[in-house]
Design an enzyme around this catalytic site. Structure first.
Site, mmCIF file in Angstrom:
data_model
loop_
_atom_site.group_PDB
_atom_site.id
_atom_site.type_symbol
_atom_site.label_atom_id
_atom_site.label_comp_id
_atom_site.label_asym_id
_atom_site.label_seq_id
_atom_site.Cartn_x
_atom_site.Cartn_y
_atom_site.Cartn_z
ATOM 1 N N ASP B 98 31.429 50.420 27.197
ATOM 2 C CA ASP B 98 32.697 49.717 27.352
ATOM 3 C C ASP B 98 32.417 48.397 28.077
ATOM 4 O O ASP B 98 31.280 48.097 28.438
ATOM 5 C CB ASP B 98 33.712 50.585 28.089
ATOM 6 C CG ASP B 98 33.332 50.781 29.541
ATOM 7 O OD1 ASP B 98 32.282 50.256 29.971
ATOM 8 O OD2 ASP B 98 34.080 51.458 30.258
ATOM 9 N N ASP B 278 36.438 58.649 22.086
ATOM 10 C CA ASP B 278 35.763 59.061 23.313
ATOM 11 C C ASP B 278 36.820 59.540 24.278
ATOM 12 O O ASP B 278 37.976 59.091 24.220
ATOM 13 C CB ASP B 278 35.008 57.901 23.960
ATOM 14 C CG ASP B 278 35.935 57.046 24.810
ATOM 15 O OD1 ASP B 278 36.746 56.301 24.223
ATOM 16 O OD2 ASP B 278 35.887 57.138 26.047
ATOM 17 N N CYS B 316 32.457 80.559 18.328
ATOM 18 C CA CYS B 316 31.701 79.353 18.702
ATOM 19 C C CYS B 316 30.208 79.625 18.702
ATOM 20 O O CYS B 316 29.757 80.712 19.059
ATOM 21 C CB CYS B 316 32.161 78.897 20.091
ATOM 22 S SG CYS B 316 31.216 77.528 20.765
ATOM 23 N N CYS B 318 27.911 77.655 20.372
ATOM 24 C CA CYS B 318 27.224 76.895 21.424
ATOM 25 C C CYS B 318 26.335 77.795 22.259
ATOM 26 O O CYS B 318 26.449 79.020 22.223
ATOM 27 C CB CYS B 318 28.236 76.157 22.301
ATOM 28 S SG CYS B 318 28.987 77.161 23.599
ATOM 29 N N CYS B 321 28.368 80.184 24.598
ATOM 30 C CA CYS B 321 28.997 81.336 23.945
ATOM 31 C C CYS B 321 27.961 82.322 23.397
ATOM 32 O O CYS B 321 28.234 83.510 23.271
ATOM 33 C CB CYS B 321 29.950 80.871 22.844
ATOM 34 S SG CYS B 321 31.456 80.144 23.547
ATOM 35 N N HIS B 347 30.025 73.968 26.455
ATOM 36 C CA HIS B 347 30.974 74.556 25.504
ATOM 37 C C HIS B 347 32.032 73.545 25.053
ATOM 38 O O HIS B 347 32.290 73.389 23.862
ATOM 39 C CB HIS B 347 31.668 75.789 26.075
ATOM 40 C CG HIS B 347 32.799 76.215 25.197
ATOM 41 N ND1 HIS B 347 32.600 76.939 24.044
ATOM 42 C CD2 HIS B 347 34.135 75.937 25.239
ATOM 43 C CE1 HIS B 347 33.756 77.111 23.432
ATOM 44 N NE2 HIS B 347 34.708 76.510 24.132
#
Lengths: 383, 383
Positions: B98, B278, B316, B318, B321, B347
């Site tokens: 930014d 974002d 999930c 990930c 998980c 997660h």
């Protein structure tokens, strides 16, 4: 279950006098541990800031859990439901749990010790709690840790303004012996399938240490620890006890020096005949920017590292040294970013575990004496 | 360098009216980005609590850095020495930075805005600093980010006790336009090899948004952002602007909606024609025990999770998980253990990135309309 095999010892050779060092293999219910080994500390069911998979990658073989803390949080209902600590925390290799003795001792004025056990107020919610040898065995049975420690009274180095006298240390030591026997009985009654270790106490008095170890050895426990060190005593006192006790314990059983210490302490401990070590130093120091390297310690907060593109230790193979610079880690520390302690904890633990791997390799190759010399010279060189 | 290719759009089909959604491929100096995409926020050169390798594993393709923060710490000397942000933070895929505009705006009373730029006292050491369009371009050139954002004034939704008037919003918007032109000039003068994005402002006034976007489009920048949302306005206001602006921007250029938002906002944003998002929400909420799942949000601190053996989201994939239960994560949070936010951040970010992957798959398969319906029904179901 516990099976301990001595693979090598460190014999005298020429002008080298040898040491009490042993290379061993320890078989436990959740797997095998190559000794000598360092055990990362996972108080609340997590080695602070480190994922289990990072522990695997850095070669951790066994980690610690704290009975006292886990009893309070998450509590036995949760741990029982998960069938113990392994599944709860996602670590499927061996775990050693302490007995809670050191933690209740640390509560200071908040606890009261009697023959029965220790009464104290829960630091979490104020509940009045009683921890006894029997309760400690019951908790550790729920935790299903591979190595269970006896409940003991940790004899302080100093209290009420004076160094603990021999009489005081004897009173404390004999209480721990009676508690050891109660632990043995309760452990058997519970049918705990793991291994119970006795803890040698006796303060800084060799004669008391000798008495303690003899009576514990008579109980024929599968392993023994040296407790009551790292309790505020001067370094030389710790070294005196470390030189006295380990090699007097049965040679065919594993020996664990509790709560010690610096890399130098570990190498000396191995020479004194110790097989297992634990200490919060690598993780706690990592969080404070105190890093261990082959060539001595590095203070990450020193501004000289602000622009340093080198890894913490160019000879290190850990994830942190493979990917990140001192400058980046210095920056993360300065900004209070969580990634800082995550990466430095990985490095420091990796350092301790790699050091023990080097020790094992040296013992396997019959060159432990030369290794110790080189280790000391390297560490003294400075970063 | 920036090359943007539209691969698919979301056409009307039968009773389905279609949307402005586009499936695209963005080529930048450090690699390719499949859009629509969510970009994790790495303010100080680190996505809080997440290792770069975890970002790779969860499918992150581009992350953010904050010009304002990185300018103050570690500072340009360090970043210049490392040849930019990529090597410094160990992330070798694309980065968007930014411009610092939003951050100096957030300083409130501590800053003073003039035609030249923004004067403020460093929150780190109190130094008086001046951030201008030119300085922002100079900093971002040192950072060598793949996408450089123009320096803008973020028009507040409300200030000094009243909602920003159209006149105030116009003054602010036209200042941002003049700054855009100065950015463009400085960016070219510096020979920056990356891509500069303009930022549409105009507060909550569609006519001003229209004016802003027309003038920015006339500058022929390689990409455009919608700024000045997520600045305290009611949800409906944000949705009104999100529905107005994106699809009016050039179809052959990437569109970025800054600082938005919830999973529902992202899906709506895609339908409105946005390619890049974002937001700090997945990481910040993770640290507060607010977890995103396919079937709605989960508040980890609720005592009902104390004994829950299920993973956060059984559907999930990930790392969290796959290995850890709600009960364990609840425990870590309760104990204030660092591993808690580490695992919940993984997660939540994985959830956002997987959601965008599902969006891309749906667009590729020509079933975005059906996907949105299912997504809303699933999320409304509740955990």
């Amino acid at each position: 279950m516990l099976n301990f095999e001595r693979l090598h010892t460190d014999p005298a050779q020429g002008s080298y006098l040898g040491s009490h060092a042993r290379r061993g293999r320890l078989r436990l219910n959740h797997g095998e541990v190559q000794t000598p080994i360092f055990m990362p500390v996972g108080t609340y069911g997590t080695v602070k800031g480190v994922m289990p998979r990072s522990l695997h990658e850095m070669g951790a073989q066994i980690i610690l859990g704290n009975t006292f803390h886990l009893w309070l949080r998450p509590g036995l209902d949760v741990l029982r439901q998960f069938g113990g600590l392994h599944r709860f925390e996602g670590w499927h290799k061996p775990i050693l749990t302490d007995s809670g003795g050191f933690q209740v001792w640390s509560l200071g004025a908040m606890r009261k010790i009697s023959e029965q056990g220790v009464t104290f107020a829960s630091p979490v919610n104020g509940d009045k709690l009683l921890l006894t040898p029997e309760v400690s065995m019951q908790i550790q049975t729920v935790l299903n840790s591979d190595i269970v420690m006896q409940f003991d009274e940790c004899t302080p180095y100093e209290s009420a303004g004076h160094i603990t006298t021999e009489d005081e240390a004897r009173v404390s030591m004999t209480l721990s012996l009676r508690w050891a026997e109660r632990c043995r009985m309760e452990f058997a009654r519970l049918g705990n399938p793991n291994a119970l270790f006795g803890i040698v106490q006796g303060g800084m008095y060799e004669n008391l240490r000798q008495e303690s170890l003899e009576q514990l050895v008579a109980m024929d426990l599968p392993g023994y620890a040296i407790g009551g060190v790292s309790v505020g005593e001067p370094k030389e006192e710790m070294q005196r006890i470390m030189a006295h006790t380990p090699h007097r314990l049965p040679a065919h059983k594993p020996r664990y020096l509790m709560g010690v210490g610096t890399p130098e302490d570990l190498v000396e401990g191995v020479a004194a005949g110790v097989d297992l070590f634990d200490c919060v130093m690598p993780t706690r120091n990592a969080r404070n920017g105190h890093l261990f390297t082959r060539f001595g310690d590095l203070r990450l907060r020193n501004t000289r590292y602000k622009t340093d593109e080198a890894p913490i230790d160019p000879s290190c193979t850990c994830h942190t040294c493979a990917h990140f610079s001192r400058a980046y880690l210095h920056h993360l520390d300065r900004c209070g970013e969580m990634l800082g302690p995550m990466l430095t904890s990985i490095h420091n633990l990796h350092y301790y575990l790699a050091l023990m791997q080097d020790v094992r390799d040296a013992l396997d190759a019959g060159r432990f004496g030369a290794f110790v010399q080189q280790f000391k010279a390297d560490r003294a060189r400075g970063v």
